[in-house]
Design an enzyme around this catalytic site. Structure first.
Site, mmCIF file in Angstrom:
data_model
loop_
_atom_site.group_PDB
_atom_site.id
_atom_site.type_symbol
_atom_site.label_atom_id
_atom_site.label_comp_id
_atom_site.label_asym_id
_atom_site.label_seq_id
_atom_site.Cartn_x
_atom_site.Cartn_y
_atom_site.Cartn_z
ATOM 1 N N LYS A 79 0.855 -1.199 0.000
ATOM 2 C CA LYS A 79 0.000 0.000 0.000
ATOM 3 C C LYS A 79 0.890 1.248 0.000
ATOM 4 O O LYS A 79 1.915 1.278 0.691
ATOM 5 C CB LYS A 79 -0.901 -0.040 1.238
ATOM 6 C CG LYS A 79 -1.955 1.036 1.315
ATOM 7 C CD LYS A 79 -2.844 0.817 2.551
ATOM 8 C CE LYS A 79 -3.930 1.862 2.678
ATOM 9 N NZ LYS A 79 -4.802 1.632 3.844
ATOM 10 N N SER A 154 -9.734 1.703 2.917
ATOM 11 C CA SER A 154 -8.903 2.451 2.002
ATOM 12 C C SER A 154 -7.888 1.600 1.244
ATOM 13 O O SER A 154 -7.347 2.060 0.231
ATOM 14 C CB SER A 154 -8.137 3.537 2.774
ATOM 15 O OG SER A 154 -7.283 2.942 3.725
ATOM 16 N N SER A 178 -9.820 -0.644 7.124
ATOM 17 C CA SER A 178 -9.270 -0.507 5.772
ATOM 18 C C SER A 178 -8.581 -1.730 5.197
ATOM 19 O O SER A 178 -8.257 -1.737 4.006
ATOM 20 C CB SER A 178 -8.297 0.666 5.717
ATOM 21 O OG SER A 178 -9.013 1.849 5.581
HETATM 22 N N1 GLN Z 1 -12.992 3.714 6.277
HETATM 23 C C1 GLN Z 1 -12.452 4.166 7.513
HETATM 24 C C2 GLN Z 1 -12.193 5.645 7.464
HETATM 25 O O1 GLN Z 1 -12.515 6.236 6.499
HETATM 26 C C3 GLN Z 1 -11.228 3.386 7.856
HETATM 27 C C4 GLN Z 1 -9.988 3.918 7.308
HETATM 28 C C5 GLN Z 1 -8.795 3.050 7.611
HETATM 29 O O2 GLN Z 1 -8.924 2.002 8.231
HETATM 30 N N2 GLN Z 1 -7.635 3.520 7.223
HETATM 31 O O3 GLN Z 1 -11.692 6.213 8.364
#
Ligand code: GLN
Length: 499
Positions: A79, A154, A178
């Site tokens: 990532k 994400s 994420s």
């Molecule tokens: N979808 C969640 C957010 O927008 C989680 C993000 C993540 O785990 N990096 O914060």
């Protein structure tokens, strides 16, 4: 056997028997990336030459009869908020478009020491903020199972790379879901480890008390194998746990879950849960029961506060962590953009003349306004507000108190059950564009995943089935450092689903 069907375990076996070479593996994935990435947009950068060079070295070592490491010759994706020395790391943001990593993240050096080959860096919502991979400054990633749908976020690029046959496995980061939610949306396995088991050194911080790096893979065994390589204490990350390293043990994968106590938290099966998802998850429960698991209804009384608590603590930490992107120390800067030698950049607001140089303050404000996207700015503003004097006690402090209650619910519940079973996401994957105008509906995608981060416990998502070709994920949660229980139950579960 086709490379697309090969797991890490199988590949290691075939490499050993010289039925496949590391160079063939890397060439295969590079060809797929060249064919598919234009449309899917899983990768932001690909390291063709380095990967092929690395593969050649592994092949030579095999030829010489030398050890190649636990992940020797396995092509993986990283990532793009995790640093690989000498390579650009954008975190999906314009503000870091040209930022070159000065060192390797600990997880990267551990993967490389185990022989893994890094194919490239994957797309993400900007600074890992989002649930659809549409908030990237470099365009959305698509779901390889159906390209009109989001891959989740994400870590959507990493999930897409694995599900789309452009890498054998990948690393993601999980602050509120994420890793698990994109794994669920793309039909693969994703593990968020116990807080402190994997070093965050070299991970661009989003919310430091919640962030963890973890593996995304085709099956549970592969995820566990990668976890065994990247886990363990690190002197560069003071939050890593002593004796945090996970050892592979075949007993975990014996297929025995007889007597294992699985809790179903009633707060996770309420209104808002899609009927298709509910149907598949309820079937999972029956299947596991048939394999000897003992199912118990349980209650996590503070679960309903998880999302609200997360969306206070997370932005507060985001606002502090992202203060470093000031247009001076890192990446994009209006000061550089507008220097006389680069005056064609198009940003006229701060065009400097000798008599009217922009102040440092102007550079901060303009660089951040232009460099960050809408969602990132929204969270910085929310977080700054929640931390501001006069509001700190009402919001941030209160959220910390509720966080302790949420954690205690899990501690109490794991006295009575070994693992918890929940859906990973309340809905099926949604269409590209569907939730972009409605941040709240995007936040709701995290309702089942954020509590594990707030409590610091581990969670895994495994595929539970499909509805009209769209994957549904099942989440298992366990107590601190009990990833072994997650692997044990998820391994049995994936066999049930695959048969
Ligand atoms: N979808 C969640 C957010 O927008 C989680 C993000 C993540 O785990 N990096 O914060």
């Amino acid at each position: 056997m086709e490379i697309s069907d090969m797991t890490i375990k199988k590949t290691r076996e075939l490499l050993g028997k010289k039925e496949v070479s590391a160079s063939e593996l890397v060439s295969y994935y590079i060809a797929n990336i060249e064919k598919e990435n234009k449309d899917l947009n899983a990768y932001l950068s690909v390291f063709n030459d380095d990967a092929l060079k690395q593969a050649k070295k592994i092949d030579e070592r095999i030829e010489q009869g030398e050890e190649i490491g636990l992940l020797g010759g396995i092509p993986v994706a990283i990532k793009d908020n995790i640093l690989v020395e000498g390579k650009i790391a954008t975190a999906g943001s314009k503000i870091l478009e040209n930022y070159i990593s000065a060192y390797d993240a600990t997880v990267v050096s551990r993967l490389e020491a185990a022989g893994a080959i890094i194919l490239g860096k994957t797309n993400l919502d900007e600074f890992a903020m989002g649930s659809s991979c549409e908030q990237s400054a470099f365009g959305p990633t698509k779901n390889p199972r159906d390209r009109t749908y989001v891959p989740g976020g994400s870590s959507g690029g990493s999930a897409c790379a694995v599900a789309g046959d452009m890498a054998m496995a990948a690393l993601g980061s999980d602050t509120g879901g994420s890793i698990r939610q994109p794994a669920s949306f793309c039909g693969i396995v994703g593990l968020k480890p116990t807080y402190g088991r994997v070093s965050r050194f070299g991970l661009m911080a989003m919310a430091s008390s919640l962030d963890q790096i973890g593996p995304m893979a085709k099956n549970v065994y592969d995820a566990a194998l990668i976890f065994s390589v990247i886990s363990g204490q690190d002197e560069n990350d003071a939050t890593t746990l002593p004796e945090g390293s996970f050892e592979m043990d075949d007993k975990i994968f014996s297929g025995d879950i007889n007597g294992l106590k699985i809790g179903l938290p009633k707060e996770y099966f309420i209104e808002g849960l899609d009927d298709n998802v509910r149907g598949i998850i309820e079937k999972s429960v029956k299947d596991l029961e048939a394999r000897g698991a003992v199912i118990k209804p349980v209650s996590l009384p503070h679960a309903a506060n998880g999302l609200a608590t997360y969306y206070l603590i997370m932005p507060a930490e985001v606002s502090a962590n992202l203060a470093r992107y000031d247009g001076i120390r890192y990446g994009y800067s209006v000061a550089r953009e507008n220097s006389p030698s680069q005056s064609s950049s198009g940003h006229s607001a701060l065009r400097a003349s000798d008599s009217m140089r922009p102040s440092v303050w102007d550079i901060f404000v303009e660089s951040r306004s232009q460099g960050f996207g809408d969602e990132v700015r929204r969270r910085i503003i929310l977080g700054t507000f929640a931390l501001s004097s006069g509001y700190y006690d009402a919001y941030y402090h209160k959220a910390q108190l509720v966080r302790a209650l949420i954690r205690q619910d899990f501690v109490d519940t794991f006295k009575n059950v070994d693992v918890l079973l929940t859906p990973t996401s309340p809905t099926l994957p949604f269409k590209l564009g569907d939730r972009m105008q409605d941040p709240l509906s995007m936040y709701l995608a995290d309702v089942y995943t954020v509590s594990a981060n707030l409590a610091g416990i581990p969670g895994i998502s495994v595929n539970a089935g499909n509805v009209n070709g769209l994957p549904v994920g099942c989440q298992f949660l366990a107590s601190f450092r009990r990833e072994d229980l997650l692997f044990r139950v998820a391994h049995v579960y994936e066999q049930i689903v695959n048969n």
